[in-house]
Design an enzyme around this catalytic site. Structure first.
Site, short mmCIF file in Angstrom:
data_model
loop_
_atom_site.label_atom_id
_atom_site.label_comp_id
_atom_site.label_asym_id
_atom_site.label_seq_id
_atom_site.Cartn_x
_atom_site.Cartn_y
_atom_site.Cartn_z
N SER A 218 2.15 11.32 -0.65
CA SER A 218 1.36 12.31 -1.41
C SER A 218 2.09 13.65 -1.43
O SER A 218 2.11 14.33 -2.46
CB SER A 218 -0.02 12.49 -0.77
OG SER A 218 -0.72 11.27 -0.76
N LYS B 291 -4.73 19.03 8.58
CA LYS B 291 -3.83 19.36 7.46
C LYS B 291 -4.53 20.23 6.41
O LYS B 291 -5.72 20.08 6.19
CB LYS B 291 -3.44 18.07 6.75
CG LYS B 291 -2.42 17.23 7.46
CD LYS B 291 -2.01 16.12 6.51
CE LYS B 291 -1.29 14.99 7.18
NZ LYS B 291 -1.13 13.85 6.31
N ARG C 269 6.16 2.91 6.22
CA ARG C 269 7.28 3.12 5.30
C ARG C 269 8.56 3.11 6.10
O ARG C 269 8.99 2.08 6.58
CB ARG C 269 7.09 4.44 4.53
CG ARG C 269 6.04 4.35 3.45
CD ARG C 269 5.53 5.69 3.03
NE ARG C 269 4.78 6.31 4.11
CZ ARG C 269 4.10 7.43 4.02
NH1 ARG C 269 4.11 8.11 2.91
NH2 ARG C 269 3.42 7.90 5.05
N HIS D 156 -0.55 3.87 -1.80
CA HIS D 156 -1.86 3.55 -1.21
C HIS D 156 -2.50 2.35 -1.92
O HIS D 156 -3.04 1.46 -1.28
CB HIS D 156 -2.82 4.74 -1.36
CG HIS D 156 -2.44 5.99 -0.62
ND1 HIS D 156 -2.29 7.20 -1.24
CD2 HIS D 156 -2.18 6.22 0.70
CE1 HIS D 156 -1.99 8.12 -0.34
NE2 HIS D 156 -1.90 7.55 0.85
P1 ADP Z 1 -2.31 10.20 6.84
O1 ADP Z 1 -2.44 11.69 6.87
O2 ADP Z 1 -3.36 9.49 7.66
O3 ADP Z 1 -0.94 9.66 7.09
P2 ADP Z 1 -1.90 9.41 4.08
O4 ADP Z 1 -2.82 9.55 2.92
O5 ADP Z 1 -0.59 10.12 4.01
O6 ADP Z 1 -2.73 9.85 5.33
O7 ADP Z 1 -1.61 7.87 4.36
C1 ADP Z 1 -2.66 6.96 4.54
C2 ADP Z 1 -2.08 5.59 4.84
O8 ADP Z 1 -1.38 5.12 3.69
C3 ADP Z 1 -1.06 5.59 5.98
O9 ADP Z 1 -1.20 4.38 6.71
C4 ADP Z 1 0.26 5.61 5.26
O10 ADP Z 1 1.28 5.01 6.03
C5 ADP Z 1 -0.06 4.75 4.04
N1 ADP Z 1 0.84 5.05 2.94
C6 ADP Z 1 1.02 6.21 2.28
N2 ADP Z 1 1.98 6.10 1.34
C7 ADP Z 1 2.44 4.82 1.41
C8 ADP Z 1 3.46 4.07 0.73
N3 ADP Z 1 4.23 4.64 -0.19
N4 ADP Z 1 3.64 2.77 1.07
C9 ADP Z 1 2.89 2.22 2.05
N5 ADP Z 1 1.92 2.86 2.74
C10 ADP Z 1 1.70 4.15 2.43
#
Ligand code: ADP
Length: 161
Positions: free
Chosen positions: A129, A43, A91, A19
């Site tokens: 996460s 979630k 990703r 992030h």
């Molecule tokens: P959501 O439940 O909306 O997917 P996340 O917290 O999992 O929430 O992800 C928020 C954003 O951060 C999303 O656009 C996700 O693709 C991006 N993201 C999460 N991890 C990575 C990573 N390792 N590299 C690039 N983008 C990421």
């Protein structure tokens, strides 16, 4: 040139280096990046909204980054904030179909807001996460994936010293 604000929405349960990489790269393009923690996600999250907001604030600490929560439609929140762009990270290919669907829907709801996809940096391609939580819960090393403050908060949740 107009002042450019982007919204980076997500669950951030908790925030990871993946992030932070997107936030920092977003700051190269936009004047302000608003990190928007979804309040109404279906979630089941490990951290409360306030804990997630606090962790993001602790590890960003840049006055061009704003951290807040939102309820309801993301697209309405984006307009309220005077932003014109939603940033999402991509990703693996597996992210694509869901993200494409959401971006299309948001574009139908408000065509003046653009969704910008940023490719993950290669070292974070498998970082999420969920996987960090799983590794931490089994007492694995997570130093390469989250900042120290996030690591401490995670270890506390799992009653690890
Ligand atoms: P959501 O439940 O909306 O997917 P996340 O917290 O999992 O929430 O992800 C928020 C954003 O951060 C999303 O656009 C996700 O693709 C991006 N993201 C999460 N991890 C990575 C990573 N390792 N590299 C690039 N983008 C990421």
């Amino acid at each position: 040139m107009a002042y450019k604000i982007a919204v980076f929405p997500g669950s951030f349960d908790p925030v990871t280096y993946g992030h932070l990489d997107i936030i920092n790269r977003g700051l190269r393009i936009f004047d302000t990046v608003i990190v928007a923690v979804a309040g109404n996600a279906a979630k089941k999250n490990l951290f409360t909204i306030d804990e997630r907001l606090d962790l993001i604030r602790t590890v960003t600490g840049n006055d061009r980054v704003q951290v807040c929560t939102f309820d309801g439609l993301l697209i309405d929140f984006v307009s309220e904030k005077g932003a014109s762009v939603i940033i999402r990270g991509l990703r693996a290919v597996s992210d694509f179909e869901y993200e494409f669907q959401i971006a299309q829907m948001n574009s139908c709801l408000n065509s003046s807001v653009e969704t910008l996809f940023m490719m993950t940096s290669v070292q974070y391609v498998y970082l999420s996460s969920s996987i960090v939580k799983e590794v931490c819960s089994l007492n694995g090393a997570i130093d390469n994936f989250v900042p120290p403050e996030v690591k401490s908060a995670l270890r506390k949740k799992y009653n690890l010293s």
